[in-house]
Design a protein around this motif. Structure first.
Motif, PDB file in Angstrom:
ATOM      1  N   UNK A 136    -103.801 -16.233  59.371  1.00  0.00           N
ATOM      2  CA  UNK A 136    -102.493 -16.210  60.024  1.00  0.00           C
ATOM      3  C   UNK A 136    -101.525 -17.201  59.386  1.00  0.00           C
ATOM      4  N   UNK A 137    -102.015 -17.993  58.423  1.00  0.00           N
ATOM      5  CA  UNK A 137    -101.145 -18.921  57.711  1.00  0.00           C
ATOM      6  C   UNK A 137    -101.450 -20.389  57.935  1.00  0.00           C
ATOM      7  N   UNK A 138    -102.440 -20.708  58.734  1.00  0.00           N
ATOM      8  CA  UNK A 138    -102.772 -22.107  59.020  1.00  0.00           C
ATOM      9  C   UNK A 138    -103.885 -22.592  58.089  1.00  0.00           C
ATOM     10  N   UNK A 139    -103.865 -23.868  57.789  1.00  0.00           N
ATOM     11  CA  UNK A 139    -104.980 -24.487  57.083  1.00  0.00           C
ATOM     12  C   UNK A 139    -105.937 -25.006  58.141  1.00  0.00           C
ATOM     13  N   UNK A 140    -107.205 -24.610  58.039  1.00  0.00           N
ATOM     14  CA  UNK A 140    -108.173 -24.944  59.080  1.00  0.00           C
ATOM     15  C   UNK A 140    -109.410 -25.603  58.493  1.00  0.00           C
ATOM     16  N   UNK A 141    -110.114 -26.326  59.358  1.00  0.00           N
ATOM     17  CA  UNK A 141    -111.370 -26.967  58.979  1.00  0.00           C
ATOM     18  C   UNK A 141    -112.407 -26.615  60.036  1.00  0.00           C
ATOM     19  N   UNK A 142    -113.558 -26.155  59.587  1.00  0.00           N
ATOM     20  CA  UNK A 142    -114.618 -25.767  60.508  1.00  0.00           C
ATOM     21  C   UNK A 142    -115.483 -26.941  60.921  1.00  0.00           C
ATOM     22  N   UNK A 143    -116.360 -26.682  61.855  1.00  0.00           N
ATOM     23  CA  UNK A 143    -117.331 -27.685  62.292  1.00  0.00           C
ATOM     24  C   UNK A 143    -118.451 -27.776  61.261  1.00  0.00           C
ATOM     25  N   UNK A 144    -119.135 -28.911  61.216  1.00  0.00           N
ATOM     26  CA  UNK A 144    -120.251 -29.038  60.271  1.00  0.00           C
ATOM     27  C   UNK A 144    -121.326 -27.979  60.539  1.00  0.00           C
ATOM     28  N   UNK A 145    -121.925 -27.478  59.461  1.00  0.00           N
ATOM     29  CA  UNK A 145    -123.011 -26.521  59.568  1.00  0.00           C
ATOM     30  C   UNK A 145    -124.051 -26.850  58.506  1.00  0.00           C
ATOM     31  N   UNK A 146    -125.271 -26.403  58.743  1.00  0.00           N
ATOM     32  CA  UNK A 146    -126.363 -26.651  57.806  1.00  0.00           C
ATOM     33  C   UNK A 146    -126.897 -25.317  57.315  1.00  0.00           C
ATOM     34  N   UNK A 147    -127.062 -25.218  56.000  1.00  0.00           N
ATOM     35  CA  UNK A 147    -127.650 -24.028  55.405  1.00  0.00           C
ATOM     36  C   UNK A 147    -128.658 -24.476  54.349  1.00  0.00           C
ATOM     37  N   UNK A 148    -129.097 -23.556  53.496  1.00  0.00           N
ATOM     38  CA  UNK A 148    -130.113 -23.901  52.503  1.00  0.00           C
ATOM     39  C   UNK A 148    -129.614 -24.879  51.443  1.00  0.00           C
ATOM     40  N   UNK A 149    -128.309 -25.076  51.346  1.00  0.00           N
ATOM     41  CA  UNK A 149    -127.747 -25.996  50.369  1.00  0.00           C
ATOM     42  C   UNK A 149    -127.394 -27.355  50.969  1.00  0.00           C
ATOM     43  N   UNK A 150    -127.579 -27.534  52.261  1.00  0.00           N
ATOM     44  CA  UNK A 150    -127.306 -28.828  52.898  1.00  0.00           C
ATOM     45  C   UNK A 150    -126.370 -28.687  54.085  1.00  0.00           C
ATOM     46  N   UNK A 151    -125.815 -29.814  54.511  1.00  0.00           N
ATOM     47  CA  UNK A 151    -124.868 -29.835  55.626  1.00  0.00           C
ATOM     48  C   UNK A 151    -123.462 -29.957  55.056  1.00  0.00           C
ATOM     49  N   UNK A 152    -122.586 -29.069  55.490  1.00  0.00           N
ATOM     50  CA  UNK A 152    -121.244 -28.982  54.918  1.00  0.00           C
ATOM     51  C   UNK A 152    -120.175 -28.856  55.997  1.00  0.00           C
ATOM     52  N   UNK A 153    -118.965 -29.127  55.558  1.00  0.00           N
ATOM     53  CA  UNK A 153    -117.768 -28.799  56.329  1.00  0.00           C
ATOM     54  C   UNK A 153    -116.921 -27.934  55.411  1.00  0.00           C
ATOM     55  N   UNK A 154    -116.470 -26.794  55.896  1.00  0.00           N
ATOM     56  CA  UNK A 154    -115.632 -25.898  55.101  1.00  0.00           C
ATOM     57  C   UNK A 154    -114.191 -25.970  55.583  1.00  0.00           C
ATOM     58  N   UNK A 155    -113.276 -25.959  54.617  1.00  0.00           N
ATOM     59  CA  UNK A 155    -111.849 -25.937  54.914  1.00  0.00           C
ATOM     60  C   UNK A 155    -111.252 -24.693  54.262  1.00  0.00           C
ATOM     61  N   UNK A 156    -110.295 -24.066  54.957  1.00  0.00           N
ATOM     62  CA  UNK A 156    -109.702 -22.803  54.513  1.00  0.00           C
ATOM     63  C   UNK A 156    -108.187 -22.922  54.495  1.00  0.00           C
ATOM     64  N   UNK A 157    -107.570 -22.393  53.439  1.00  0.00           N
ATOM     65  CA  UNK A 157    -106.115 -22.401  53.366  1.00  0.00           C
ATOM     66  C   UNK A 157    -105.646 -21.108  52.706  1.00  0.00           C
ATOM     67  N   UNK A 158    -104.570 -20.520  53.211  1.00  0.00           N
ATOM     68  CA  UNK A 158    -104.102 -19.249  52.653  1.00  0.00           C
ATOM     69  C   UNK A 158    -103.493 -19.416  51.263  1.00  0.00           C
ATOM     70  N   UNK A 159    -103.737 -18.403  50.434  1.00  0.00           N
ATOM     71  CA  UNK A 159    -103.135 -18.310  49.105  1.00  0.00           C
ATOM     72  C   UNK A 159    -102.098 -17.202  49.195  1.00  0.00           C
ATOM     73  N   UNK A 160    -100.863 -17.540  48.894  1.00  0.00           N
ATOM     74  CA  UNK A 160     -99.773 -16.580  49.058  1.00  0.00           C
ATOM     75  C   UNK A 160     -99.416 -15.886  47.755  1.00  0.00           C
TER      76      UNK A 160
END
Length: 174
Positions: A136-160
């Protein structure tokens, strides 16, 4: 029979020691909790700022032009080079782009991971609220999560691009 009594001084000292121990434990827990929250907030803010820079440096029209099999195209090379620059210099663990395919599923477009990059149109496998909000146009950051590569935080931003949001830049921070 003789009864030994504890003097009033010893009782007062014991009570003071008990109060100090309890207050030190409570203070330690409060300081630890506060410091952990501040560190987490700082990591999230750093990821958010980094992904904003990544998204701003990408050309959405080039991102739109990339289709399956275009790994040798100029558009792919330009975006891959920009993502690799951030991967090598910003201290993040992963930098890549995603978009929705015709079925509405999130798929990889360009992934800068030198070891196991996601292929063009390979399923991304995550459809969280943060991703929907980023579309929708916002830059967002997710909650920490753990997967096979470790514990991460993902951030998302739109590319226009010229036609609006072409996809999302994504940054994963450990």
């Amino acid at each position: 029979m003789k009864v030994r009594r504890i003097s009033i001084t010893v009782k007062v000292i014991a009570a003071m020691v008990a109060i100090l121990l309890v207050s030190d434990v409570a203070l330690g827990i409060a300081v630890h909790s506060r410091a952990s929250n501040m560190i987490s907030d700082s990591i999230k803010e750093s990821a958010k700022n980094t992904v904003k820079c990544v998204a701003a440096s990408l050309d959405g029209n080039k991102l739109n032009a990339i289709q399956e099999g275009d790994e040798e195209s100029e558009e792919f090379a330009d975006i891959h080079e920009a993502l690799t620059l951030y991967l090598e210099n910003s201290g993040v663990e992963y930098v890549y782009t995603i978009r929705k395919n015709d079925l509405g599923t999130n798929v990889f477009v360009v992934d800068s991971d030198p070891e196991e990059p996601g292929g063009i149109n390979e399923e991304f496998g995550d459809d969280g609220e943060e991703i929907d909000e980023a579309y929708t146009g916002a830059t967002t950051v997710g909650d920490p999560y753990t997967d096979e590569w470790g514990t991460h935080i993902s951030a998302y931003s739109p590319v226009y691009g010229d036609d609006g949001i072409a996809g999302l830049a994504v940054v994963d921070v450990s």
